[in-house]
Scaffold this motif. Structure first.
Motif, PDB file in Angstrom:
ATOM      1  N   LEU A   1       0.492  -1.058  -0.200  1.00  0.00           N
ATOM      2  CA  LEU A   1       0.325  -0.287   0.013  1.00  0.00           C
ATOM      3  C   LEU A   1       1.222   1.075   0.064  1.00  0.00           C
ATOM      4  O   LEU A   1       0.943   2.345  -0.428  1.00  0.00           O
ATOM      5  CB  LEU A   1      -1.023  -0.270   1.117  1.00  0.00           C
TER       6      LEU A   1
ATOM      7  N   ASP B   1       2.220   2.084  -3.498  1.00  0.00           N
ATOM      8  CA  ASP B   1       1.395   2.668  -4.463  1.00  0.00           C
ATOM      9  C   ASP B   1       0.910   3.721  -3.823  1.00  0.00           C
ATOM     10  O   ASP B   1      -0.182   3.712  -4.672  1.00  0.00           O
ATOM     11  CB  ASP B   1      -0.292   1.891  -4.728  1.00  0.00           C
ATOM     12  N   GLN B   2       1.299   4.617  -3.145  1.00  0.00           N
ATOM     13  CA  GLN B   2       1.105   5.264  -2.443  1.00  0.00           C
ATOM     14  C   GLN B   2      -0.074   6.362  -1.812  1.00  0.00           C
ATOM     15  O   GLN B   2      -0.947   7.377  -1.703  1.00  0.00           O
ATOM     16  CB  GLN B   2       1.734   6.690  -3.492  1.00  0.00           C
ATOM     17  N   ASN B   3      -0.572   4.680  -1.095  1.00  0.00           N
ATOM     18  CA  ASN B   3      -1.962   5.099  -0.973  1.00  0.00           C
ATOM     19  C   ASN B   3      -2.016   5.199   0.500  1.00  0.00           C
ATOM     20  O   ASN B   3      -2.742   5.223   1.253  1.00  0.00           O
ATOM     21  CB  ASN B   3      -2.513   3.645  -1.584  1.00  0.00           C
ATOM     22  N   LEU B   4      -0.546   4.765   1.536  1.00  0.00           N
ATOM     23  CA  LEU B   4       0.074   4.939   2.852  1.00  0.00           C
ATOM     24  C   LEU B   4       0.825   5.199   3.503  1.00  0.00           C
ATOM     25  O   LEU B   4       2.329   4.915   2.130  1.00  0.00           O
ATOM     26  CB  LEU B   4      -0.406   3.023   2.906  1.00  0.00           C
ATOM     27  N   ASN B   5       1.560   6.182   3.810  1.00  0.00           N
ATOM     28  CA  ASN B   5       2.632   6.232   5.098  1.00  0.00           C
ATOM     29  C   ASN B   5       3.718   6.224   5.775  1.00  0.00           C
ATOM     30  O   ASN B   5       1.938   5.524   6.702  1.00  0.00           O
ATOM     31  CB  ASN B   5       2.690   7.236   4.821  1.00  0.00           C
TER      32      ASN B   5
ATOM     33  N   ASP C   1       1.662   7.928   8.590  1.00  0.00           N
ATOM     34  CA  ASP C   1       0.538   8.269   8.868  1.00  0.00           C
ATOM     35  C   ASP C   1      -0.181   7.604  10.037  1.00  0.00           C
ATOM     36  O   ASP C   1       0.693   7.076  10.977  1.00  0.00           O
ATOM     37  CB  ASP C   1      -0.674   7.175   7.223  1.00  0.00           C
TER      38      ASP C   1
ATOM     39  N   VAL D   1      -7.920   0.920   3.443  1.00  0.00           N
ATOM     40  CA  VAL D   1      -7.142   2.030   2.877  1.00  0.00           C
ATOM     41  C   VAL D   1      -7.412   1.124   1.291  1.00  0.00           C
ATOM     42  O   VAL D   1      -7.043   1.947   0.748  1.00  0.00           O
ATOM     43  CB  VAL D   1      -6.146   2.315   2.794  1.00  0.00           C
ATOM     44  N   SER D   2      -7.293  -0.105   1.442  1.00  0.00           N
ATOM     45  CA  SER D   2      -7.686  -0.817   0.098  1.00  0.00           C
ATOM     46  C   SER D   2      -8.975  -1.047  -0.434  1.00  0.00           C
ATOM     47  O   SER D   2      -9.153  -1.119  -1.475  1.00  0.00           O
ATOM     48  CB  SER D   2      -7.278  -1.936   0.345  1.00  0.00           C
TER      49      SER D   2
ATOM     50  N   TYR E   1      -7.345  -8.820  -0.556  1.00  0.00           N
ATOM     51  CA  TYR E   1      -6.349  -7.939  -0.438  1.00  0.00           C
ATOM     52  C   TYR E   1      -5.238  -8.701  -0.027  1.00  0.00           C
ATOM     53  O   TYR E   1      -4.232  -8.842  -0.798  1.00  0.00           O
ATOM     54  CB  TYR E   1      -5.743  -7.306   0.624  1.00  0.00           C
TER      55      TYR E   1
END
Length: 345
Positions: A71, A74-78, A81, A174-175, A182
């Motif tokens: 994730l 894929d730049q959906n999470l850090n 965060d 997030v997904s 997932y």
């Protein structure tokens, strides 16, 4: 090397109590040594074999680590965060500063629904909670969400299954998929791990081992079907076999399940031995055995009632070894220690 490994296995299992599979392969995935012992179903006298799948308990956490890293990739999470900004559940006593990285590295201070610093009796958690109702990640929350923090985030290390439940919930949020969905779509299927999955304990596929617990009061073995949640979660309960563990390590270390930068981040020591109070470092869901600056191995371990497990990758030689057991009669970790001596020599 085959003779040395066979010798340490024979000496370790001189009691004959091992019920499971032990497999060691080289960097070409050729088998150096393998053994299958005991029964996957004791009541039916069905024997374990090299292809048998077993529960791996907390060995599941490597999948959670990979899923989070995907994730991020894929730049959906850090990693930085904050949990409070992602999840909508009520955590009245949790610090606002808990990050994804804190959860991954067991440095969050989040209380654990099974706190190994207090008890080692995992079965007792379910005395008043039917395991067949623990089917979703959020079903774990009442076990710890209203408890106070153990410490402020980042100030020390304390292993937390609860923290990994939160990671699973973050993956779902997030997904937009279930955690199990997932992991299956993004990891198991692309890797070709065809003998693995989050199987229900009351619907195990063919050639999958039941966990067995020796009950002194009953003077015999019973299955673990009432001793663990009916289906695995982001902190444990996954099933796999030795062949699929080889596949997972290969894809993580040598192929493209994660891009190099993300893989390096996952396998970087984030918590050092002195912080853990043990002689092993910790990355993002994986233990790291390091001597000075050299990484000796990466490994994962798991314990549940009726489950004992380890799997290890040696980066210098490319050797992979996996031990899967469906009783707690003998601990596999001493076998890992002896194996290390051979591989390191």
């Amino acid at each position: 090397m085959k003779n040395k490994i066979e010798n340490i296995f024979t000496e370790w299992n001189k009691s004959g109590d091992f019920s499971g599979v032990f497999s060691v392969s080289n960097n070409k995935r050729e088998i150096i040594f393998e053994a299958a012992c005991g029964y996957r179903n004791m009541s039916e006298s069905l024997e374990n074999n090299i292809e048998t799948s077993f529960g791996v308990a907390s060995g599941t956490k490597i999948l959670t680590g990979i899923a989070v890293c995907k994730l991020i990739e894929d730049q959906n999470l850090n990693l930085d965060d904050r949990v409070i900004e992602i999840l909508d559940f009520n955590f009245p006593y949790f610090s606002n500063g808990i990050t994804v990285k804190h959860l991954l590295t067991h440095t969050s201070g989040v209380p654990d629904y099974f706190d190994e610093e207090i008890t080692d009796d995992y079965e007792s958690i379910w005395n008043d909670r039917p395991v067949y109702k623990i089917t979703e990640l959020e079903h774990f929350l009442p076990l710890f969400q209203n408890q106070k923090m153990k410490f402020e985030p980042g100030t020390r290390y304390a292993y937390s299954n609860g923290g990994y439940i939160l990671l699973g919930l973050i993956i779902e949020k997030v997904s937009g998929q279930s955690f199990r969905g997932y992991v299956t779509e993004k990891i198991l299927k692309p890797c070709g791990m065809n003998n693995s999955g989050f199987f229900r304990t009351n619907m195990l596929p063919a050639n999958t081992a039941l966990g067995h617990i020796y009950d002194r009061n009953l003077e015999g073995f019973r299955t673990n079907i009432f001793s663990i949640p009916i289906v695995g979660a982001s902190d444990g309960g996954f099933y796999t076999n030795a062949k699929d563990m080889n596949i997972l390590w290969d894809h993580l270390m040598n192929k493209d399940i994660l891009i190099k930068d993300m893989k390096d981040q996952m396998l970087l020591p984030h918590v050092f031995a002195e912080q853990r109070g043990e002689n092993i470092n910790y990355g993002l869901g994986v233990y790291i055995n390091q001597i000075e600056k050299e990484i000796m191995n990466y490994h994962i371990i798991g314990y549940d009632p009726g489950v004992v497990f380890f799997s290890v990758f040696y980066p210098k030689s490319g050797i992979i070894a996996t031990a899967l057991a469906n009783t707690g009669q003998i601990d596999t970790y001493p076998l890992l220690v002896e194996l290390n001596k051979i591989i390191y020599s």
